[in-house]
Motif scaffolding. Sequence first.
Motif, PDB file in Angstrom:
ATOM      1  N   ASN A 171      46.991  36.095  18.079  1.00 51.16           N
ATOM      2  CA  ASN A 171      48.904  35.301  17.631  1.00 51.16           C
ATOM      3  C   ASN A 171      48.752  36.146  16.776  1.00 51.16           C
ATOM      4  OD1 ASN A 171      49.432  32.844  19.921  1.00 51.16           O
ATOM      5  ND2 ASN A 171      47.647  31.889  19.368  1.00 51.16           N
ATOM      6  N   SER A 172      47.624  35.709  15.873  1.00 53.27           N
ATOM      7  CA  SER A 172      47.674  36.669  13.971  1.00 53.27           C
ATOM      8  C   SER A 172      48.283  38.420  14.657  1.00 53.27           C
ATOM      9  CB  SER A 172      46.657  36.590  13.423  1.00 53.27           C
ATOM     10  OG  SER A 172      45.764  35.548  13.290  1.00 53.27           O
ATOM     11  N   ILE A 173      47.739  38.536  15.593  1.00 53.32           N
ATOM     12  CA  ILE A 173      48.260  39.933  16.075  1.00 53.32           C
ATOM     13  C   ILE A 173      49.380  39.688  16.436  1.00 53.32           C
ATOM     14  CG2 ILE A 173      47.844  42.255  17.343  1.00 53.32           C
ATOM     15  CD1 ILE A 173      44.739  41.105  17.560  1.00 53.32           C
ATOM     16  N   LYS A 174      50.137  39.078  17.470  1.00 54.70           N
ATOM     17  CA  LYS A 174      51.817  38.891  17.399  1.00 54.70           C
ATOM     18  C   LYS A 174      52.753  38.604  16.452  1.00 54.70           C
ATOM     19  CE  LYS A 174      50.532  37.215  22.272  1.00 54.70           C
ATOM     20  NZ  LYS A 174      50.733  35.789  22.981  1.00 54.70           N
ATOM     21  N   GLU A 175      51.899  38.333  15.164  1.00 54.47           N
ATOM     22  CA  GLU A 175      52.657  38.044  14.127  1.00 54.47           C
ATOM     23  C   GLU A 175      52.720  39.452  13.589  1.00 54.47           C
ATOM     24  OE1 GLU A 175      51.986  33.426  12.844  1.00 54.47           O
ATOM     25  OE2 GLU A 175      50.649  35.194  12.317  1.00 54.47           O
TER      26      GLU A 175
END
Length: 217
Positions: A17-21
């Motif tokens: 999720n952090s990478i997607k952000e």
Amino acid sequence: MKLLLAFKINLKPLDTNSIKEIIYVINNRQFVDHFGNYHDNGWKSLGLISSGGNPYDDRSSLENDYKKTEILKSMPFLEDFLNYIDCKKKRVRLMKLEKKSKIFTHFDRSETYDFGSLRIHIPIITNNDVITKISKHEYHWKVNEVWYADFSFPHQVENNSDNDRYHLVIDCHNNKFTDSLMPKAYLKQKKIRAIFRFFYQNLFRICRTLKINYPFA
């Protein structure tokens, strides 16, 4: 004895999720030119924690007025990851090195764990044609690996690929938590590192003054 100048540290990688952000921000925000003059205008940044909370101010601050930018406040998963790194933060940035661009040989005088500063690099978008060089040693950092490098030694970066490179760069103050991330072998080399640092920095200054090639690039 091999001098440790760059290595992976014992920190968990970014979650999905952090990478997607981060990818969303990369695709939807304008990066600004890095303020330094030791690159070919292909090095750019975007602040997540910055001086005064301005995402477009890439400079370090002597007043220590680092604040979260409005961009980071829209990234809750990345905020959780940064909170997991249990130390006081300085600048946190997304750093872009455009395709076929270079960061020329230079050194950041105080950017070393020996002087109380931990700089963490996490590649977000990269490839094998991106090369980091520190005192003639070449490194190829892979996506979502967590790296430390002692940038008080002369270093350079080349993006020889046809794609832009992006890193998450986290600047931290040292404390017991950050000590736990560092290999004991690195901490034990502090005195010998000081000797080599003095030599490499001053040799680089001399070469630049005489306008000759620095032999350890």
